[in-house]
Design a protein around this motif. Structure first.
Motif, PDB file in Angstrom:
ATOM      1  N   LEU A 180       7.955  12.674  -7.345  1.00 21.75           N
ATOM      2  CA  LEU A 180       8.788  11.673  -8.018  1.00 21.75           C
ATOM      3  C   LEU A 180       9.378  10.658  -7.036  1.00 21.75           C
ATOM      4  O   LEU A 180      10.168   9.807  -7.435  1.00 21.75           O
ATOM      5  CB  LEU A 180       9.920  12.358  -8.779  1.00 21.75           C
ATOM      6  CG  LEU A 180       9.532  13.109 -10.059  1.00 21.75           C
ATOM      7  CD1 LEU A 180      10.684  13.987 -10.526  1.00 21.75           C
ATOM      8  CD2 LEU A 180       9.129  12.129 -11.153  1.00 21.75           C
ATOM      9  N   VAL A 188       2.908  14.791 -11.356  1.00 22.44           N
ATOM     10  CA  VAL A 188       3.489  13.604 -11.986  1.00 22.44           C
ATOM     11  C   VAL A 188       2.413  12.771 -12.676  1.00 22.44           C
ATOM     12  O   VAL A 188       2.590  12.315 -13.813  1.00 22.44           O
ATOM     13  CB  VAL A 188       4.250  12.764 -10.933  1.00 22.44           C
ATOM     14  CG1 VAL A 188       4.642  11.407 -11.499  1.00 22.44           C
ATOM     15  CG2 VAL A 188       5.491  13.505 -10.454  1.00 22.44           C
ATOM     16  N   ARG A 234      12.266  11.571 -16.110  1.00 25.00           N
ATOM     17  CA  ARG A 234      12.127  10.366 -15.292  1.00 25.00           C
ATOM     18  C   ARG A 234      13.259   9.389 -15.583  1.00 25.00           C
ATOM     19  O   ARG A 234      13.865   8.804 -14.677  1.00 25.00           O
ATOM     20  CB  ARG A 234      10.800   9.677 -15.591  1.00 25.00           C
ATOM     21  CG  ARG A 234       9.574  10.198 -14.831  1.00 25.00           C
ATOM     22  CD  ARG A 234       8.359   9.444 -15.342  1.00 25.00           C
ATOM     23  NE  ARG A 234       7.119   9.747 -14.678  1.00 25.00           N
ATOM     24  CZ  ARG A 234       6.603   9.034 -13.676  1.00 25.00           C
ATOM     25  NH1 ARG A 234       7.246   7.966 -13.229  1.00 25.00           N
ATOM     26  NH2 ARG A 234       5.451   9.364 -13.127  1.00 25.00           N
ATOM     27  N   SER A 235      13.553   9.181 -16.866  1.00 30.58           N
ATOM     28  CA  SER A 235      14.598   8.248 -17.276  1.00 30.58           C
ATOM     29  C   SER A 235      15.951   8.667 -16.716  1.00 30.58           C
ATOM     30  O   SER A 235      16.711   7.841 -16.184  1.00 30.58           O
ATOM     31  CB  SER A 235      14.650   8.178 -18.805  1.00 30.58           C
ATOM     32  OG  SER A 235      15.743   7.390 -19.239  1.00 30.58           O
ATOM     33  N   SER A 271       1.870  12.440 -16.793  1.00 31.92           N
ATOM     34  CA  SER A 271       2.010  11.080 -17.322  1.00 31.92           C
ATOM     35  C   SER A 271       0.766  10.662 -18.094  1.00 31.92           C
ATOM     36  O   SER A 271       0.853   9.901 -19.065  1.00 31.92           O
ATOM     37  CB  SER A 271       2.259  10.093 -16.169  1.00 31.92           C
ATOM     38  OG  SER A 271       3.457  10.388 -15.496  1.00 31.92           O
ATOM     39  N   GLU A 283       1.017   5.855  -7.985  1.00 29.41           N
ATOM     40  CA  GLU A 283       1.156   7.312  -7.872  1.00 29.41           C
ATOM     41  C   GLU A 283      -0.212   7.979  -7.786  1.00 29.41           C
ATOM     42  O   GLU A 283      -0.389   8.961  -7.045  1.00 29.41           O
ATOM     43  CB  GLU A 283       1.960   7.850  -9.059  1.00 29.41           C
ATOM     44  CG  GLU A 283       3.443   7.527  -8.962  1.00 29.41           C
ATOM     45  CD  GLU A 283       4.219   7.812 -10.233  1.00 29.41           C
ATOM     46  OE1 GLU A 283       5.467   7.913 -10.145  1.00 29.41           O
ATOM     47  OE2 GLU A 283       3.601   7.919 -11.314  1.00 29.41           O
ATOM     48  N   GLN A 310      16.507  10.680 -14.098  1.00 30.55           N
ATOM     49  CA  GLN A 310      16.469  10.568 -12.645  1.00 30.55           C
ATOM     50  C   GLN A 310      16.631   9.111 -12.197  1.00 30.55           C
ATOM     51  O   GLN A 310      17.313   8.833 -11.217  1.00 30.55           O
ATOM     52  CB  GLN A 310      15.140  11.125 -12.125  1.00 30.55           C
ATOM     53  CG  GLN A 310      15.057  12.638 -12.129  1.00 30.55           C
ATOM     54  CD  GLN A 310      15.884  13.264 -11.033  1.00 30.55           C
ATOM     55  OE1 GLN A 310      15.768  12.918  -9.863  1.00 30.55           O
ATOM     56  NE2 GLN A 310      16.754  14.193 -11.408  1.00 30.55           N
ATOM     57  N   HIS A 368       8.780   6.885  -7.921  1.00 31.93           N
ATOM     58  CA  HIS A 368       9.584   6.517  -9.093  1.00 31.93           C
ATOM     59  C   HIS A 368      11.053   6.364  -8.708  1.00 31.93           C
ATOM     60  O   HIS A 368      11.699   5.360  -9.054  1.00 31.93           O
ATOM     61  CB  HIS A 368       9.422   7.598 -10.161  1.00 31.93           C
ATOM     62  CG  HIS A 368      10.344   7.453 -11.332  1.00 31.93           C
ATOM     63  ND1 HIS A 368      10.102   6.590 -12.370  1.00 31.93           N
ATOM     64  CD2 HIS A 368      11.524   8.056 -11.620  1.00 31.93           C
ATOM     65  CE1 HIS A 368      11.086   6.667 -13.250  1.00 31.93           C
ATOM     66  NE2 HIS A 368      11.967   7.546 -12.821  1.00 31.93           N
ATOM     67  N   ASN A 369      11.579   7.342  -7.981  1.00 37.28           N
ATOM     68  CA  ASN A 369      12.986   7.301  -7.603  1.00 37.28           C
ATOM     69  C   ASN A 369      13.266   6.246  -6.546  1.00 37.28           C
ATOM     70  O   ASN A 369      14.367   5.682  -6.496  1.00 37.28           O
ATOM     71  CB  ASN A 369      13.428   8.680  -7.111  1.00 37.28           C
ATOM     72  CG  ASN A 369      13.493   9.693  -8.248  1.00 37.28           C
ATOM     73  OD1 ASN A 369      13.614   9.333  -9.407  1.00 37.28           O
ATOM     74  ND2 ASN A 369      13.399  10.966  -7.906  1.00 37.28           N
TER      75      ASN A 369
END
Length: 500
Positions: free
Chosen positions: A393, A477, A273-274, A481, A441, A276, A396-397
């Motif tokens: 994702l 996801v 995640r970080s 998480s 999410e 991306q 998030h993105n």
């Protein structure tokens, strides 16, 4: 209201369709490149006078798990020591700095030309470290490796000779994967990166469109960096930024697909995640910073401008997919309405988009798995899983993308490194980070579950595959998480590097 929903959905599908056409254009270039003979000029290092001075830069920041492996591997580089220097650009704030200093002292005592360079602050983050090292670099050419990359001993001898072309500013090599088979997460990341390095980079390079230095595993001509304005830390992807500024100055880039530089893939969802987030936000920042220059450059072809647009907006399609997913729920209830039947008939052309994605991704996958008779079956599983999780994702993105486009600044977060060896069976990370994004999410997961239920309820199945993929992606996801992250370790692909 129904008309507005259909217009928005149609425009979103059109955007995805146009993006897929840009990939089809890269596929055509990729196919043409396979028929092209390599006629580029190269230096012959049998003549010592043709061997230039090279500086290797190794930017570090709290990379204790991998620093010894990195330094001992770099010490194996086969290049005349009187024409080589290694700069360890160490911005670390933990105890890894002492470990690094000790290894460097040992290598220097053995006659290896390596220096430990530290700063009092992290101004400019990685870009600032590279710029500080460049000020004192002796090399005419600057090779850069992140801490988890392990170039082969003959790496410089395979890349530097291409700089006989005086217009060449950068040579970029293909990334390999040390731990591709560690978990589903690493296999999917390898799937994406292989697509980028096999098809996208080759297609852009052959078409003489803008390509990018990937931040590591490449070489810059020092004068190219300086003429392009040097490293700048105002975006999270300083590599993409400098790449565009250099090519706008007329410098050529060369991509060497056949030279593979192996590296470690992130093994936790948090690390992925970080990474991306940084890549996607940085791409959006670079669109805002550089696309106007691309658009105004009269020396560029129309095709190069279009490819530059889609290149810089590549990550922004996560936001398009997220919006399309949300809008598709009310669209679901209009599918069986006779009043809109003609609209949906026209929309069927957009079915070509997933087909083009399938063909382009398979072309890249097949290129690396030619000897596997079951490659198509394995590919189909990876393709569906990858795109489902990519959709998961998308929220998030999208946050990263919107921050990039609207100019919100954030710290450069380095991707954590782990250096799991072959005999380590698992990596464990505990704790759940509850925040608004995770809650959203979860709500999106429930939204697409409702979409799946509704499809069976009203008998409208055309959007069912899309909703199934969105539901699976957000479920993955959310669950990764929420739960303790335990990855059952398979053998890491560390062949040749186990004893470093």
């Amino acid at each position: 209201m129904e008309i507005a929903v259909l217009i928005i959905f149609s425009l979103l599908m059109l955007a995805v369709f146009l993006y897929s056409l840009s990939l089809l254009h890269l596929l055509i270039n990729f196919r043409k490149s396979r028929r092209q003979k390599n006629t580029s000029q190269k230096w012959h290092f049998s003549d010592p006078s043709q061997i230039p001075f090279v500086t290797i830069q190794l930017p570090l920041y709290n990379d204790k798990p991998v620093v010894e492996r990195l330094l001992r591997n770099i010490a194996r580089i086969d290049y005349p020591l009187d024409k080589l220097e290694v700069q360890v650009l160490d911005d670390s704030t933990d105890d890894s700095k002492a470990l690094t200093a000790g290894i460097i002292s040992e290598l220097k005592a053995d006659g290896f030309p390596i220096e430990h360079i530290t700063r009092k602050n992290r101004i400019g983050f990685k870009a600032g470290a590279l710029k500080a090292g460049l000020e004192i670099a002796k090399g005419e050419f600057i090779a850069i490796f992140d801490s988890d990359f392990l170039p082969q001993p003959d790496w410089l001898k395979k890349t530097i000779p291409h700089f006989k072309n005086e217009k060449l500013g950068v040579v970029q090599t293909r990334w390999g994967h040390l731990n591709e088979n560690y978990s589903l997460l690493t296999r999917l990341q390898a799937f994406l990166l292989d697509y980028h390095f096999v098809l996208e980079q080759t297609g852009r390079s052959f078409g003489k469109h803008f390509i990018n230095f990937n931040g590591t595993a490449g070489v810059w001509r020092k004068s190219c960096i300086l003429e392009a304005g040097n490293w700048e830390g105002d975006t999270l992807t300083e590599d993409l930024d400098l790449s565009y500024r250099a090519q706008l100055k007329g410098w050529e880039f060369k991509y060497l697909e056949e030279v593979v530089t192996p590296a470690e893939l992130p093994i936790t969802i948090a690390a992925a995640r970080s990474q991306q987030f940084r890549w996607n936000k940085g791409a959006a920042e670079n669109f805002q910073k550089n696309f106007g220059k691309v658009l105004r450059d009269k020396n560029l072809t129309f095709a190069t401008r279009v490819q530059g647009l889609f290149h810089l907006l590549n990550s922004s399609f996560f936001f398009v997919v997220l919006l399309m997913g949300i809008v598709s729920i009310p669209v679901l209830f209009l599918i069986n309405d006779p009043a809109y039947s003609s609209v949906f008939e026209v929309m069927t052309i957009f079915v070509l988009s997933p087909l083009i994605f399938f063909i382009t991704y398979y072309s890249a996958y097949k290129e690396l798995h030619k000897s596997d008779r079951f490659s198509i079956l394995k590919f189909m599983g990876l393709f569906l899983t990858f795109f489902s999780i990519a959709m998961g994702l998308s929220l998030h993105n999208s946050v990263a993308i919107l921050e990039g486009h609207f100019g919100k600044k954030s710290e450069f977060i380095r991707t954590p490194k782990f250096n799991l060896s072959n005999n380590q069976k698992s990596f464990k990370k505990t704790g759940v980070k509850w925040n608004l994004q995770l809650i959203l999410e979860m709500l999106l997961m429930l939204l697409f579950a409702f979409g799946i239920f509704s499809a069976f309820k009203i008998g409208a199945y055309s959007l069912l595959p899309f909703h199934l993929m969105m539901f699976f992606g957000f479920s993955y996801v959310v669950l990764t998480s929420l739960n303790v992250e335990i990855f059952s370790g398979k053998k890491s692909d560390l062949t040749g590097f186990e004893n470093l």
